[in-house]
Design an enzyme around this catalytic site. Sequence first.
Site: not given
Ligand SMILES: *Cc1c(COP(=O)(O)O)cnc(C)c1O
Length: 412
Positions: A76, A209, A211, A336
């Site tokens: 993000t 990212s 996670h 939701c």
């Molecule tokens: C999960 C996701 C995000 C957000 O990532 P975070 O590390 O949780 O901020 C942004 N873009 C896509 C396509 C995602 O799948």
Amino acid sequence: MPPSLPIYMDNASTTRTDPRVVEAMLPYFSEIYGNSASRNHCFGWDAEHAVNTARRQAADLIGAGPKEIIWTSGATESNNLAIKGAARMYAKAPAGESGRGHIITAIHEHKAVIDPCKRLEREGFDVTWLEPGEDGLITRAMIEAALREDTILVTIMWANNELGTINEIPAIGALCHERGVVLHTDATQWVGKMPTNVETDNIDLLSFSGHKIYGPNGVGALYVRRRRPRIRLEAMIDGGGHERGMRSGTLNVAGIVGMGAACALCSAEMDAEGERLFQLRTRLERSLVDSMDVVQINGNIEKRLPHITNISFGFVEGESLMMGIKDIACSSGSACTSASLEPSYVLKALGVGDELAHSSLRLSLGRWTTQEEVDYASLQIREAVEHLRAMSPLYDLHNEGIDISTIEWDAH
Ligand SMILES: *Cc1c(COP(=O)(O)O)cnc(C)c1O
């Protein structure tokens, strides 16, 4: 042997941190706890060394140079830094004026791309919101038709988080480079799962990212191209000039070490793991599609990540379906929010009707998904769908060969 419950099939939302990653992180909480910016002692040097190793691991995963990796708090933040940072840096008019420049994105991007683009719209930038085809794809031709003289930035995700569909980013990147337009891609779902090379794939800015790739939460990275061309960004967070001045703040050393380790594991295991997940997903889809009617897989069937499937089940009510598969952790096509139950805007963008969107499931497999889990999930979903259909008068009409869409419903 039946699998232990519940079963996790929501890896596109987040992944379990790999125990090998946790192992790599642990010393950086209590032994090597220095500030990586401390230049005067070995605590700082050791932390800096660890951050540099992680930088190399993250860079290697995407074919970048280590200096091109900017650490952030997640995708993000990476998206915000890339999109707002590039737009404001390359703006053609000062803040507050109109005609600041043109940006191209799509209506079914992640909110972490949509919302920064909306903010830029309010700041005086023009944004073109592309609509995908029924298959969910954004093509080079669509971008080409939208490009203008004053286009400064194209931001298109590599793989969609709800569908797994893959956009032709290398071709879009080639076009952007021909036209001197900056290309950002939200590659959060793509990186670590599919081979990536920012050079041959023609990318200027790329978000990913920790996670989503079996690393920890709260750490991410932005690739920022340094040459041919050198991309400059206006920082969002000032204070100390860390990360080449683009993202100040004391580095999250343990998190960064974890993300680096996660990247290294993906580099080593990606090919075999991709094949394994593809086999499992095929097994899952086959067992659902072959055993039931009015089941539809959403998005392009071929151009998809190997581990995500998005399936709609006709003649069942979405909430009831979710209730019927309580042992399976997955996402539904209903978003939701507190007040309303809106169908997924991504499925809507593909032209999937509200009913089918509500009764759709996104199942995303991961590193610990087993064949037993896939078979159990498939059985549970089948039982739930068949149970709900057995109570559905509409499904009876459908079975009698009546086309529901032609029925004229009494309004009273
Ligand atoms: C999960 C996701 C995000 C957000 O990532 P975070 O590390 O949780 O901020 C942004 N873009 C896509 C396509 C995602 O799948």
